[in-house]
Enzyme design. Structure first.
Site, mmCIF file in Angstrom:
data_model
loop_
_atom_site.group_PDB
_atom_site.id
_atom_site.type_symbol
_atom_site.label_atom_id
_atom_site.label_comp_id
_atom_site.label_asym_id
_atom_site.label_seq_id
_atom_site.Cartn_x
_atom_site.Cartn_y
_atom_site.Cartn_z
ATOM 1 N N HIS A 274 -20.877 14.610 6.490
ATOM 2 C CA HIS A 274 -22.309 14.590 6.167
ATOM 3 C C HIS A 274 -22.738 15.694 5.202
ATOM 4 O O HIS A 274 -23.328 15.435 4.151
ATOM 5 C CB HIS A 274 -23.138 14.769 7.446
HETATM 6 C C1 BDR Z 1 -25.396 16.668 11.078
HETATM 7 O O1 BDR Z 1 -25.317 17.145 12.416
HETATM 8 C C2 BDR Z 1 -24.317 18.098 12.540
HETATM 9 O O2 BDR Z 1 -23.584 17.869 13.697
HETATM 10 C C3 BDR Z 1 -23.503 18.028 11.269
HETATM 11 O O3 BDR Z 1 -22.987 19.299 10.921
HETATM 12 C C4 BDR Z 1 -24.477 17.528 10.254
HETATM 13 O O4 BDR Z 1 -25.194 18.591 9.655
HETATM 14 C C5 BDR Z 1 -25.050 15.186 11.068
HETATM 15 O O5 BDR Z 1 -25.926 14.484 11.869
#
Ligand code: BDR
Ligand code: CA
Length: 349
Positions: A274
């Site tokens: 992400h």
């Molecule tokens: C986001 O949530 C976190 O767990 C990850 O690092 C990312 O920023 C994805 O939903």
């Protein structure tokens, strides 16, 4: 984290199962070039995918990384800070200042994602201690100072809960006017991941996200709709390892940890990186397609808490007197994204 989609099959317009599919539009986020690197602050809760995002920033001559600030999110904020220091050390960037920010949400709640990232935030990966320590002024004051001192506007990539950014906007409104763009990872046009309504970074502090989306600062929302196309698999971790750098080995190990979890939970053979998409959007101008949306955050305490309600339908916006307040990521070329990461980590120590 989701099973893979092949973006190549989708064509130019995204295939999010929504009533209105806003067409891709020109981006508003700035991007850096080798000749004119973009000054950038990353606000992060490292974090498996945060670690890859920070590595991408460290390795990109298109960016001038001014600081990494931390926020509680994936793990306890002290661990996140230690992870940031150690990651920067591993990436050969002890010169980048680190400062610790908020431990939990503006209104006090604490949401963690340790089931995804492990108690440490970085799975089972052991990193060498860094010779550096966090700046005593703290995250919000450091960001404000860097903004004030910068001769040009500065972009911020918030890739954790938005608590520090909301505090910055409230405590230092004058300095905040120096933010050129917030390219944030969070939210979703469609389904959430932490709840069926909400994505983790937003539901971890919906009130902070609400402040940010109402701020009037130019925003790009890199949400799950696009990050669930930014998938790495075992082939990608093999490519990372094949570069032979220690940093790429770390990235591969972190990604393998996420791949193991995903296989266990859903049988998926891919994992979404992400946070690296938010950084990638500032490095490569045509990698991520965006569309303008009005984004509102649900701050109620019902089942949609933390949902980013995204409206891109011109008729409705006009009827309700609203204008888009964010570019929202809709498509990314997965193959190019993977190559970008592998190349970046091959340039690190
Ligand atoms: C986001 O949530 C976190 O767990 C990850 O690092 C990312 O920023 C994805 O939903
Ligand atoms: Ca994160």
């Amino acid at each position: 984290m989701s099973a893979g989609h092949n973006v190549e099959d989708w064509g130019a317009v995204h295939a999010i199962p929504t009533y209105h599919k806003a067409p891709a539009s020109p981006r508003t986020a700035p991007f850096g070039t080798r000749e004119r690197p973009l000054p950038l602050i990353i606000d992060s809760d490292p974090g498996l995918d945060d670690a890859l995002a920070i590595g991408l920033a460290c390795a990109s001559p298109e960016l001038r990384l001014l600081a990494v600030t931390t926020v509680g999110g994936n793990a306890d904020v002290h661990r996140c800070t230690e992870n940031a220091l150690r990651l920067l050390h591993a990436y050969g960037r002890d010169d980048v200042p680190v400062a610790e920010g908020a431990a939990g949400a503006l209104l006090g709640s604490v949401v963690r994602a340790t089931e995804v990232h492990g108690e440490s935030g970085i799975g089972n990966t052991q990193l060498d201690p860094a010779p550096t320590t966090p700046r005593p002024e703290g995250a919000v004051a450091l960001i404000a100072r860097l903004l004030a001192e910068s001769p040009e506007p500065v972009a911020i990539a918030p890739i954790g809960p938005l608590t520090n950014i909301a505090l910055l906007l409230r405590e230092y409104p004058r300095q905040a006017s120096k933010i050129s763009h917030l390219c944030l990872m969070g939210g979703s046009i469609g389904e959430g991941n932490t709840t069926s309504s909400a994505e983790f970074n937003i539901v971890a502090d919906p009130d902070a996200a609400d402040v940010v989306f109402r701020s009037g600062i130019p925003i790009t929302m890199i949400g799950l709709d696009v990050t669930h196309q930014a998938l790495l698999d075992r082939e990608a971790t093999a490519s990372l390892r094949a570069t032979g750098t220690r940093s790429a080995g770390i990235a591969a190990e972190l990604t393998d940890f996420a791949l193991d979890r995903n296989r266990e939970w859903s049988g998926a053979t891919t994992t979404a990186i992400h946070d690296a998409v938010a950084v990638a959007h500032l490095v490569v101008p045509d990698l991520v397609a965006v569309a303008p949306y009005h984004v509102a955050v649900d701050t109620t305490h019902g089942p949609a808490r933390g949902r980013t309600v995204c409206d891109g339908l011109p008729y409705r916006l006009q009827r309700d007197g609203r204008t888009p307040n964010a570019d929202v990521g809709i498509v990314i070329d997965r193959g190019r994204f993977t190559r970008l990461l592998v190349d970046a980590f091959s340039r690190l120590p």
